[in-house]
Every structure is written in structure tokens, then in C-alpha cells.
Design a protein around this motif. Structure first.
Motif, PDB file in Angstrom:
ATOM      1  N   GLU A 111       0.831  -1.218   0.000  1.00 50.79           N
ATOM      2  CA  GLU A 111       0.000   0.000   0.000  1.00 50.79           C
ATOM      3  C   GLU A 111       0.864   1.267   0.000  1.00 50.79           C
ATOM      4  O   GLU A 111       0.552   2.257  -0.669  1.00 50.79           O
ATOM      5  CB  GLU A 111      -0.924   0.015   1.230  1.00 50.79           C
ATOM      6  N   LEU A 112       1.969   1.204   0.752  1.00 55.05           N
ATOM      7  CA  LEU A 112       2.875   2.351   0.781  1.00 55.05           C
ATOM      8  C   LEU A 112       3.491   2.564  -0.605  1.00 55.05           C
ATOM      9  O   LEU A 112       3.629   3.695  -1.085  1.00 55.05           O
ATOM     10  CB  LEU A 112       3.976   2.127   1.822  1.00 55.05           C
ATOM     11  N   THR A 126       2.093   6.912  -6.736  1.00 56.72           N
ATOM     12  CA  THR A 126       1.139   7.980  -7.064  1.00 56.72           C
ATOM     13  C   THR A 126       1.808   9.340  -6.905  1.00 56.72           C
ATOM     14  O   THR A 126       1.681  10.215  -7.775  1.00 56.72           O
ATOM     15  CB  THR A 126      -0.088   7.897  -6.113  1.00 56.72           C
ATOM     16  N   ALA A 127       2.541   9.487  -5.800  1.00 54.32           N
ATOM     17  CA  ALA A 127       3.222  10.768  -5.553  1.00 54.32           C
ATOM     18  C   ALA A 127       4.273  11.037  -6.628  1.00 54.32           C
ATOM     19  O   ALA A 127       4.413  12.173  -7.109  1.00 54.32           O
ATOM     20  CB  ALA A 127       3.873  10.752  -4.173  1.00 54.32           C
ATOM     21  N   ALA A 128       5.004   9.981  -7.008  1.00 52.22           N
ATOM     22  CA  ALA A 128       6.052  10.140  -8.027  1.00 52.22           C
ATOM     23  C   ALA A 128       5.428  10.519  -9.368  1.00 52.22           C
ATOM     24  O   ALA A 128       5.920  11.408 -10.068  1.00 52.22           O
ATOM     25  CB  ALA A 128       6.850   8.847  -8.165  1.00 52.22           C
ATOM     26  N   LYS A 129       4.312   9.870  -9.686  1.00 57.09           N
ATOM     27  CA  LYS A 129       3.647  10.149 -10.958  1.00 57.09           C
ATOM     28  C   LYS A 129       3.152  11.595 -10.996  1.00 57.09           C
ATOM     29  O   LYS A 129       3.242  12.265 -12.018  1.00 57.09           O
ATOM     30  CB  LYS A 129       2.468   9.179 -11.136  1.00 57.09           C
ATOM     31  N   ARG A 130       2.659  12.064  -9.869  1.00 50.30           N
ATOM     32  CA  ARG A 130       2.155  13.431  -9.805  1.00 50.30           C
ATOM     33  C   ARG A 130       3.268  14.439 -10.108  1.00 50.30           C
ATOM     34  O   ARG A 130       3.064  15.467 -10.727  1.00 50.30           O
ATOM     35  CB  ARG A 130       1.570  13.701  -8.413  1.00 50.30           C
ATOM     36  N   SER A 177      10.427   9.233 -11.533  1.00 47.13           N
ATOM     37  CA  SER A 177      10.369   7.794 -11.280  1.00 47.13           C
ATOM     38  C   SER A 177      10.252   7.536  -9.777  1.00 47.13           C
ATOM     39  O   SER A 177      10.498   8.428  -8.958  1.00 47.13           O
ATOM     40  CB  SER A 177      11.623   7.114 -11.819  1.00 47.13           C
ATOM     41  N   ARG A 178       9.924   6.277  -9.455  1.00 43.82           N
ATOM     42  CA  ARG A 178       9.808   5.881  -8.047  1.00 43.82           C
ATOM     43  C   ARG A 178      11.143   6.103  -7.338  1.00 43.82           C
ATOM     44  O   ARG A 178      11.208   6.678  -6.248  1.00 43.82           O
ATOM     45  CB  ARG A 178       9.419   4.400  -7.992  1.00 43.82           C
ATOM     46  N   SER A 179      12.218   5.665  -7.995  1.00 39.93           N
ATOM     47  CA  SER A 179      13.542   5.789  -7.392  1.00 39.93           C
ATOM     48  C   SER A 179      13.903   7.262  -7.154  1.00 39.93           C
ATOM     49  O   SER A 179      14.420   7.626  -6.092  1.00 39.93           O
ATOM     50  CB  SER A 179      14.563   5.127  -8.327  1.00 39.93           C
ATOM     51  N   ALA A 180      13.598   8.097  -8.148  1.00 37.41           N
ATOM     52  CA  ALA A 180      13.912   9.521  -8.014  1.00 37.41           C
ATOM     53  C   ALA A 180      13.098  10.152  -6.878  1.00 37.41           C
ATOM     54  O   ALA A 180      13.623  10.963  -6.106  1.00 37.41           O
ATOM     55  CB  ALA A 180      13.622  10.241  -9.332  1.00 37.41           C
ATOM     56  N   TRP A 181      11.838   9.735  -6.773  1.00 33.62           N
ATOM     57  CA  TRP A 181      10.986  10.314  -5.720  1.00 33.62           C
ATOM     58  C   TRP A 181      11.510   9.933  -4.334  1.00 33.62           C
ATOM     59  O   TRP A 181      11.580  10.766  -3.432  1.00 33.62           O
ATOM     60  CB  TRP A 181       9.533   9.841  -5.884  1.00 33.62           C
TER      61      TRP A 181
END
Lengths: 78, 260
Positions: free
Chosen positions: A45-46, A52-56, A60-64
Motif C-alpha cells: 500500500e505504501l 502515485t506521488a512520483a507520478k504526480r 520515477s519511483r527511485s527519483a521520488w
């Protein structure tokens, strides 16, 4: 007058040479340090929330994760 | 809304005429028969440089000015767009050339007396073409998307500007939000981060991400020529151009003006 005057060559540090040196310096910034890979385990879930936050933000996930962690560390003064 | 837009334009102008770069420009020895050179560039790719450059070129040409568009990007998108424009509309209204590396400096210096406006589309990363443009341009306009990495990249742009000013003391630099979000807080957060930069002046004339830009480009047109007209986008573009060129001609001659 049989002796020609020596052509006036550009002196080092002239505006044109300064410009040339500046232009040639392109892409010669410090090489980026190699990044160390790591494995992290996340609650699914996390992970969805992170994605979602990264996409916004359009990253990328790694960058976020790196961005958020570096900000948290800055806040802690480390 | 009209009042807000007008005030923003006035504020941009006020900010500019009180800035050191304005007095520097007044004192400069630039003759009026030399082109105003504008570079639209950033070390970050995908920020909308070419879209802005072609729209600026078309808008200035529609004012009756003799415009040279310099494509300094390896991808050559501005030149390809110009070819499409000629094919689809039968004319370009401006002259477009591709230049790279040192030639951006040497050729632009040679061509400057022959045009009223030169617009250089360059960058995407730290290239020789981008640096060469910085050594000859009057103004750098750096489009920035309200995204974390885009905002970070402005550090590198500011560092290059500082270095280039040693060679080109007329250089003034602006950052503007491009493809900004229609809603949400990211625009304001990005603007706040950009305002912190001392070497680059933030222009509060954001362009919102609107479909009219790709739609017009697909027809070889600028947004000023595209129908149905997107009046909001046109107003934003005019406001930005008035800020960048420090005049109101963009509003007067672009074929669209809101009644006062």
C-alpha cells in the motif's frame, strides 16, 4: 616597403579566446558518481502511495524516494 | 480576471525597468539596426523550448519584423516544424537556419545586422551550442516546468549564465513556468524556488499546459493562427512576450487584444 608588418595575432585572454574556451567547456562538468544499487522492502500500500506521488511530480519511483529522503535528511541537518 | 492579467503585465514591466539589467541595456552601445537576440534554452530537455521558440518567431513575424530562427538543437525540431509549416501553409514568414557549436556565435554575430529579431532555440543539455548562444544573446529565456527535476536544473543554468556574463555583459536572463498546471500548488512551489535564484530573474507570466500548442504545431501553425482560438493561451503568450521584449507590441499586433 619590403618588410611586412607582423600580423596582430589574438592575445591569449582576448574576448574571442575567452568565448572559445567557454564554448569548448560544454559537457565537461564533474562526472556523476556511480550510484549504489540497494533493495528495500515496502508494504504494497505504501508503494502504491509512493508511485502515485512520483507520478504526480512526473518522476520515477527511485527519483521520488531519493528526493524525499534527501529532503528529510536536510531537515534533520545531516 | 482581465485586471489580474493587466496588472501582472504591468508588474513584469515594473520589475524589469527597476532591475539592473534594464539600466545596463540603456547604457549599452547596441545600435538599433542590430537584431534583438533572444535565446530560449535550458540544460533540461522537454521543457517546451522549441514550442516557445516557434511561437515567438511567428508572433514577431506577424508584427512585420524580419525574424531569423536559429535551430541550435541537434534534434532539429524547429527546422522540421518550419518545413512542415511551409508545406501546410505555403509560407514560413521567418527565416530558419540550423547552427551548432561555435558557429552559433560566429554566424549569429554576422547575421545580427540583417535581421530585426533573432531567436535561438538551443539546449536540452550543456552543449557547445548553448554556451555559444549565451556569449552573443541579449536575453536568455529559460522555460521551466513545475516539476522537481526541472527546478533543480536551473542551478546549472544559473552557473552557466554567471560564467557567460564574463564574456557577454549585456546578458540578461529570465525563467518562466511553461506547461504549468491548471490547478494545484506545484506552480507556486516551483515559482518560489525560482525566485530564490539571484542570477536569473523569475517572470511571473506562466504559460499553462494547453492542448492548443500541440494542435497548432501539428498544422504548422503558431497558437496565434490556430482556429478555434484559445484566447487564454494567446493572452498568456502575449503577456510573456511583452515581459521578455519589454514592450506592448505583442499585444497590439498579434491580432488579438481584449477590450480594456
Amino acid at each position: 616597403m619590403a618588410i611586412a608588418k607582423k600580423p596582430n595575432r589574438q592575445q591569449p585572454g582576448s574576448a574571442e579566446q575567452q568565448a572559445s574556451r567557454f564554448i569548448e567547456g560544454a559537457g565537461k562538468g564533474a562526472e556523476r558518481a556511480r550510484r549504489a544499487p540497494t533493495t528495500l522492502r515496502f508494504d504494497p500500500e505504501l508503494l502504491v502511495r509512493i508511485d502515485t506521488a512520483a507520478k504526480r511530480r512526473g518522476i520515477s519511483r527511485s527519483a521520488w524516494i531519493q528526493y524525499t529522503l534527501s529532503r528529510a535528511l536536510d531537515e534533520e541537518g545531516r | 480576471m482581465q485586471a489580474v492579467v493587466q496588472n501582472r503585465r504591468s508588474l513584469c514591466y515594473l520589475l524589469y525597468i527597476t532591475s539592473p539589467s534594464y539600466s545596463m541595456r540603456l547604457n549599452s552601445q547596441q545600435t538599433p539596426d542590430t537584431a534583438m537576440i533572444l535565446t530560449i534554452g535550458n540544460v533540461k530537455g522537454g521543457v517546451g523550448k522549441t514550442t516557445l521558440a516557434v511561437n515567438f518567431a511567428i508572433a514577431r513575424a506577424r508584427q512585420g519584423r524580419d525574424v531569423l530562427l536559429v535551430d541550435g538543437d541537434e534534434q532539429g525540431t524547429a527546422l522540421t516544424f518550419t518545413a512542415l509549416r511551409e508545406e501546410m501553409t505555403g509560407q514560413t514568414d521567418y527565416t530558419a537556419v540550423a547552427l551548432t557549436g561555435t558557429a552559433v556565435r560566429t554566424q549569429v554575430l554576422k547575421l545580427a545586422p540583417k535581421y530585426a529579431d533573432i531567436i535561438i532555440d538551443v539546449g536540452g543539455r550543456d552543449t557547445g551550442s548553448f554556451r555559444a548562444a549565451l556569449t552573443v544573446t541579449d536575453t536568455l529565456l529559460a522555460p521551466v516546468q513545475p516539476r522537481t527535476f526541472d527546478v533543480w536544473a536551473i542551478d546549472q543554468v544559473a552557473a552557466l549564465i554567471a560564467e557567460a556574463r564574463v564574456i557577454n555583459d549585456r546578458l540578461q536572463s529570465f525563467a518562466v513556468l511553461n506547461a504549468a498546471d491548471p490547478t494545484g500548488r506545484d506552480n507556486e512551489e516551483a515559482a518560489a524556488a525560482l525566485r530564490e535564484h539571484l542570477g536569473i530573474q523569475y517572470l511571473d507570466c506562466p504559460l499553462i499546459r494547453r492542448k492548443v500548442f500541440p494542435n497548432a504545431a501539428a498544422q504548422g501553425k503558431g497558437i496565434l493562427e490556430y482556429t478555434p482560438r484559445d484566447l487564454k493561451a494567446i493572452d498568456e503568450l502575449n503577456t510573456l512576450m511583452a515581459c521578455v521584449y519589454q514592450d506592448d507590441t505583442g499585444v497590439k499586433f498579434n491580432g488579438y487584444r481584449k477590450e480594456a
